[in-house]
Motif scaffolding. Sequence first.
Motif, PDB file in Angstrom:
ATOM      1  N   LEU B 221       0.833  -1.207   0.000  1.00  0.00           N
ATOM      2  CA  LEU B 221       0.000   0.000   0.000  1.00  0.00           C
ATOM      3  C   LEU B 221       0.870   1.260   0.000  1.00  0.00           C
ATOM      4  N   ASP B 222       0.483   2.249  -0.765  1.00  0.00           N
ATOM      5  CA  ASP B 222       1.098   3.593  -0.716  1.00  0.00           C
ATOM      6  C   ASP B 222       2.623   3.557  -0.747  1.00  0.00           C
ATOM      7  N   MET B 223       3.176   2.677  -1.591  1.00  0.00           N
ATOM      8  CA  MET B 223       4.639   2.546  -1.622  1.00  0.00           C
ATOM      9  C   MET B 223       5.331   3.839  -2.066  1.00  0.00           C
ATOM     10  N   GLU B 224       4.592   4.710  -2.754  1.00  0.00           N
ATOM     11  CA  GLU B 224       5.212   5.954  -3.243  1.00  0.00           C
ATOM     12  C   GLU B 224       5.489   6.946  -2.116  1.00  0.00           C
ATOM     13  N   MET B 225       4.927   6.685  -0.934  1.00  0.00           N
ATOM     14  CA  MET B 225       5.071   7.650   0.154  1.00  0.00           C
ATOM     15  C   MET B 225       6.393   7.429   0.890  1.00  0.00           C
ATOM     16  N   VAL B 226       7.397   8.176   0.488  1.00  0.00           N
ATOM     17  CA  VAL B 226       8.762   8.030   1.001  1.00  0.00           C
ATOM     18  C   VAL B 226       9.147   9.314   1.724  1.00  0.00           C
ATOM     19  N   GLN B 227       9.540   9.191   2.975  1.00  0.00           N
ATOM     20  CA  GLN B 227       9.867  10.394   3.739  1.00  0.00           C
ATOM     21  C   GLN B 227      11.327  10.799   3.584  1.00  0.00           C
ATOM     22  N   TYR B 228      11.525  12.082   3.278  1.00  0.00           N
ATOM     23  CA  TYR B 228      12.861  12.675   3.320  1.00  0.00           C
ATOM     24  C   TYR B 228      12.961  13.471   4.614  1.00  0.00           C
ATOM     25  N   HIS B 229      13.938  13.146   5.430  1.00  0.00           N
ATOM     26  CA  HIS B 229      14.121  13.833   6.710  1.00  0.00           C
ATOM     27  C   HIS B 229      14.829  15.162   6.460  1.00  0.00           C
ATOM     28  N   PRO B 230      14.371  16.229   7.122  1.00  0.00           N
ATOM     29  CA  PRO B 230      14.947  17.549   6.831  1.00  0.00           C
ATOM     30  C   PRO B 230      16.399  17.728   7.275  1.00  0.00           C
ATOM     31  N   ASP B 530      -5.717  16.333  -4.670  1.00  0.00           N
ATOM     32  CA  ASP B 530      -6.993  16.120  -5.354  1.00  0.00           C
ATOM     33  C   ASP B 530      -7.839  15.139  -4.543  1.00  0.00           C
ATOM     34  N   ASP B 531      -8.659  15.694  -3.626  1.00  0.00           N
ATOM     35  CA  ASP B 531      -9.435  14.819  -2.739  1.00  0.00           C
ATOM     36  C   ASP B 531     -10.582  14.118  -3.463  1.00  0.00           C
ATOM     37  N   THR B 532     -10.999  14.660  -4.586  1.00  0.00           N
ATOM     38  CA  THR B 532     -12.080  14.012  -5.321  1.00  0.00           C
ATOM     39  C   THR B 532     -11.599  12.697  -5.931  1.00  0.00           C
ATOM     40  N   ALA B 533     -10.464  12.760  -6.594  1.00  0.00           N
ATOM     41  CA  ALA B 533      -9.980  11.560  -7.285  1.00  0.00           C
ATOM     42  C   ALA B 533      -9.021  10.720  -6.444  1.00  0.00           C
ATOM     43  N   TRP B 534      -8.274  11.341  -5.529  1.00  0.00           N
ATOM     44  CA  TRP B 534      -7.144  10.633  -4.919  1.00  0.00           C
ATOM     45  C   TRP B 534      -7.130  10.570  -3.400  1.00  0.00           C
ATOM     46  N   LEU B 535      -8.299  10.755  -2.762  1.00  0.00           N
ATOM     47  CA  LEU B 535      -8.325  10.481  -1.325  1.00  0.00           C
ATOM     48  C   LEU B 535      -8.434   8.971  -1.182  1.00  0.00           C
ATOM     49  N   LYS B 536      -7.413   8.281  -1.637  1.00  0.00           N
ATOM     50  CA  LYS B 536      -7.391   6.817  -1.555  1.00  0.00           C
ATOM     51  C   LYS B 536      -5.953   6.308  -1.601  1.00  0.00           C
ATOM     52  N   HIS B 537      -5.814   5.047  -1.192  1.00  0.00           N
ATOM     53  CA  HIS B 537      -4.500   4.412  -1.158  1.00  0.00           C
ATOM     54  C   HIS B 537      -4.193   3.787  -2.514  1.00  0.00           C
ATOM     55  N   THR B 538      -2.916   3.845  -2.897  1.00  0.00           N
ATOM     56  CA  THR B 538      -2.520   3.035  -4.050  1.00  0.00           C
ATOM     57  C   THR B 538      -2.163   1.640  -3.548  1.00  0.00           C
ATOM     58  N   MET B 539      -2.397   0.665  -4.422  1.00  0.00           N
ATOM     59  CA  MET B 539      -2.267  -0.728  -4.008  1.00  0.00           C
ATOM     60  C   MET B 539      -1.464  -1.460  -5.075  1.00  0.00           C
ATOM     61  N   ALA B 540      -0.559  -2.341  -4.657  1.00  0.00           N
ATOM     62  CA  ALA B 540       0.216  -3.128  -5.624  1.00  0.00           C
ATOM     63  C   ALA B 540       0.195  -4.598  -5.236  1.00  0.00           C
ATOM     64  N   ASN B 541      -0.114  -5.433  -6.198  1.00  0.00           N
ATOM     65  CA  ASN B 541      -0.019  -6.881  -6.008  1.00  0.00           C
ATOM     66  C   ASN B 541       0.825  -7.451  -7.134  1.00  0.00           C
ATOM     67  N   VAL B 542       1.555  -8.506  -6.842  1.00  0.00           N
ATOM     68  CA  VAL B 542       2.403  -9.066  -7.893  1.00  0.00           C
ATOM     69  C   VAL B 542       1.503  -9.781  -8.907  1.00  0.00           C
ATOM     70  N   GLY B 543       1.778  -9.510 -10.195  1.00  0.00           N
ATOM     71  CA  GLY B 543       0.990 -10.147 -11.258  1.00  0.00           C
ATOM     72  C   GLY B 543       1.637 -11.448 -11.707  1.00  0.00           C
ATOM     73  N   GLU B 544       0.977 -12.124 -12.657  1.00  0.00           N
ATOM     74  CA  GLU B 544       1.492 -13.418 -13.115  1.00  0.00           C
ATOM     75  C   GLU B 544       2.842 -13.278 -13.805  1.00  0.00           C
ATOM     76  N   ASP B 545       3.046 -12.123 -14.467  1.00  0.00           N
ATOM     77  CA  ASP B 545       4.321 -11.911 -15.156  1.00  0.00           C
ATOM     78  C   ASP B 545       5.378 -11.338 -14.219  1.00  0.00           C
ATOM     79  N   GLY B 546       5.085 -11.265 -12.914  1.00  0.00           N
ATOM     80  CA  GLY B 546       6.058 -10.742 -11.958  1.00  0.00           C
ATOM     81  C   GLY B 546       6.012  -9.233 -11.826  1.00  0.00           C
ATOM     82  N   ARG B 547       5.263  -8.557 -12.702  1.00  0.00           N
ATOM     83  CA  ARG B 547       5.142  -7.101 -12.617  1.00  0.00           C
ATOM     84  C   ARG B 547       3.986  -6.740 -11.682  1.00  0.00           C
ATOM     85  N   PRO B 548       4.068  -5.568 -11.038  1.00  0.00           N
ATOM     86  CA  PRO B 548       2.971  -5.210 -10.129  1.00  0.00           C
ATOM     87  C   PRO B 548       1.677  -4.898 -10.865  1.00  0.00           C
ATOM     88  N   VAL B 549       0.564  -5.358 -10.289  1.00  0.00           N
ATOM     89  CA  VAL B 549      -0.761  -4.985 -10.760  1.00  0.00           C
ATOM     90  C   VAL B 549      -1.260  -3.924  -9.788  1.00  0.00           C
TER      91      VAL B 549
END
Lengths: 320, 567
Positions: B221-230, B530-549
């Motif tokens: 879930l939400d793998m794009e959320m990476v914290q940079y410490h100041p 964009d709370d209308t379109a993106w007040l949600k989590h991104t989700m990744a599952n491994v696909g049959e070809d090994g790439r994320p779905v």
Amino acid sequence: MQANLRVSRYDPEAPEPSARMQDYQIEVPEHFTVLDALIQVREEEDPSLAMRCSCRASICGSCAMRVNGQARLACKTRLSAVAAEGEPVTIEPMGNQRVVKDLVVDLGLFWNKIRAVEPYLQPAGDEPEEEYIASDESMQNLITPMGCIMCGACVSDCTALEVDENFLGPAALAKAYRFVADPRDGASHERLQTLNEYGGVWDCTRCYMCVEVCPVGVAPMDRIMELRDSVMNEVGVTTPGARHVESFARSVARSGWLDETMLAVDSWGRFNIPKLLSQAPLGLRVLVRGKLPLPWPFHHKRAGAEFVGRIFKRWESRKQ
Amino acid sequence: MADHDVLVVGAGLAGMRAAIAAHRAGANVAMMSKVHPVRSHSNAAQGGINAAMRGAEDSVDSHVYDTVKGSDYLGDQDAIEFMCAEAPQEIINLEHMGVIFNRDEEGRLGTRAFGGASYARTFFVADITGQAILHVMYEQILKAGVRSYEEWFVTDLIVEDGECRGVVAIEMLTGKLHQVTAKAVVLASGGVGRAFEPSTNALICTGDGIALAYRAGATLLDMEMVQYHPTTLAGNGILLSEAARGEGAYLLNSKGERFMDGYAPNMRELASRDVVSRAEATEIEEGRGVDGCVFLDVRHLGAEAIRTKLKYIYEAALDYAGIDMITEPVPIRPGQHYIMGGVKTDPQTRTWDPDGAWSGPRGLFAAGEVACVSVHGGNRLGANSLLETVVFGKVAGEMATAHAKEQPDTPVSGAHLADAEARIKALFGRPDNGERTAKLRLDMGNAMNEHLAVFRDEDGMQSALGTVHGLQERYTELPVVHKGGVYNTDLIFHLELGYMLDCAETICEGGLLRKESRGAHYRRDMTERDDTAWLKHTMANVGEDGRPVMGSLPVTVTKWEPQKRVY
């Protein structure tokens, strides 16, 4: 700058395993630590080199090793601080512990000693509903021993452990201090009784090596000396070590200087006839060579002894 | 018969807290870690641990609100409410275990201010809080006599009939592979900071648990959320704790201005980390930095406070940069520090969803940085990470014990072990084509740090994803040069790189999917939330070809509706 690393290698899977030194000459930036250099060797020259490391910031305690003969954290040691440009830097595994491979040692002995001091809080009675009330001062006093990162450097270079594996050693004793001095611990008396036994606080030779090599300022020997005080106050003067301390102080308080002959007699116990007799040949040899200082009552007072005596009196009254 | 009721993979704070909870609940529990427990990266948490339990005005609700706002409304509010409500009792539990927290004048626990928090609610031990708690937790493990597999590296999760039943692992001191079975497995193996170069993270933070779970069918879930410490030190990128700013430190640009006035007029240096890191990056980009850095200035705090309350960072600046903080400001910059995303769990730390909205093997639990509950959403507040580890570590231990007690003793096939042995043998058999693990890792780290840092955009993230795909291709032929069994780190680093590449791929994909700016994910090509379109989590599952779905999941909102985020 150029770094000349002389690294101790040991491969237990070699047909005939034996330790040997291997030289690596690499080009590194000025600010590099010993660990940075070793990582560069591992990545670019020799992936078979085994060592432990993780945080690179002197907090995880993984990378203790001997650099030019002294235990250090490799990540906290700048190359430029241990060798001028081009001079070789010798890197070996820690001492007093079995080498597994290259710079990796078996820390089993280290952890066995930590376990031996029952290293967990043993509160007296039931836990309070909220936190224990304790002064900030008493907690601040524990931050130094709590800062121990369990790297093993002090155990590596402990000269007492080198000759007697039964000694608990500096890290475990500093850990023990952390509980004895914790106002929340209810087992301090039992802990001190154990620490008064063979292998405990009296086996430290006060060589200062642990203080010198500790990378985070725990100064284990100072903690051991504090434990000795506590043992004498709480358990009593029951060991040669404690009697040694007492005789030393008594002699200096009375005469202004040390009565060395009585120090030996007092430490073993004035009525410990077998032990004293066993020391007789040594005493005779010293006497023959004219090096036996005259014991009490011939041990004369030094000029100004009363001033020294007053310091003791003042100290005693302040303690009360 | 299973070797254990509960096996905990990872022995940092979350892992040890889970093991203690499982032990107290009556389970036969063991921990397994690729390092000795006290070497774990929880050590590095310096500043403290949050709980709302001091001061007449502070409240659990305030702590929840700060955390929700800090997360840029991406955190799941039911999970956050649970964590903040549990916090006070968990602080007391830690104190009873022996943690030597700083006290106030009455001898009660004292607090300090921290970023993004409305009140001073951070409990601390100088600036070695993580270490002080980690070592006490290990004391409790020794007291309980919990079995600990130290320096065992996990290569596989064993999943049969959709049920996680143990692991295959390399015993590093011999090189032997073993199968260790359990009726429930808790993942507590930390984050994946080393996919970035540089990072404040220890070299062991290679996303092993995240990738193992992902490969075993769990949802990320939400793998794009990476914290940079100041505040990471110029040069080697070592962390200088937020405790410095909590104690009152200033951030200065090359003109000597406290530039945070312009970005966060109320909270200034103590705004949330994403805000402060972006401000620093902007100052540096616009030419008000020095050698790619701005400055952390603590001189006005006085020598005594610096030497006692900021002892570790004072020494770190001295050792690693040769700077005496008592007399000079220290050059610092934002650096990769933490990953908010991870293995999707519910507030009970389960990685599977009985309702099927997301997937994961039954019997697999996760807690700590490896997991995404999600309590941090788009941005974690300082001193909430230690809290997450102990609160959800405890839950994981208890839930895993309850799950294990319901399981029949199902024999596990030996095929998993044989498979792993064959795979490793094949790695040793690869011809040396001149490629090296360290080189591939560096290429990945540089690409990630260039394109998935404080500022991002479509082209950059596509470029990073392309680099990762190229590296995955080369990885299939990457040799293991050293063939020995005993403490073969060449093999371990090879396997870790595989884990990190999986994580890096999902980080890029998550970033590309999220078409907005939120929390740590700031897109120059889409600068608004964009709370209308993106007040949600991104989700990744491994696909049959090994790439994320890729997919998405709704965010749980209880009572804090999204608002404009101003500090």
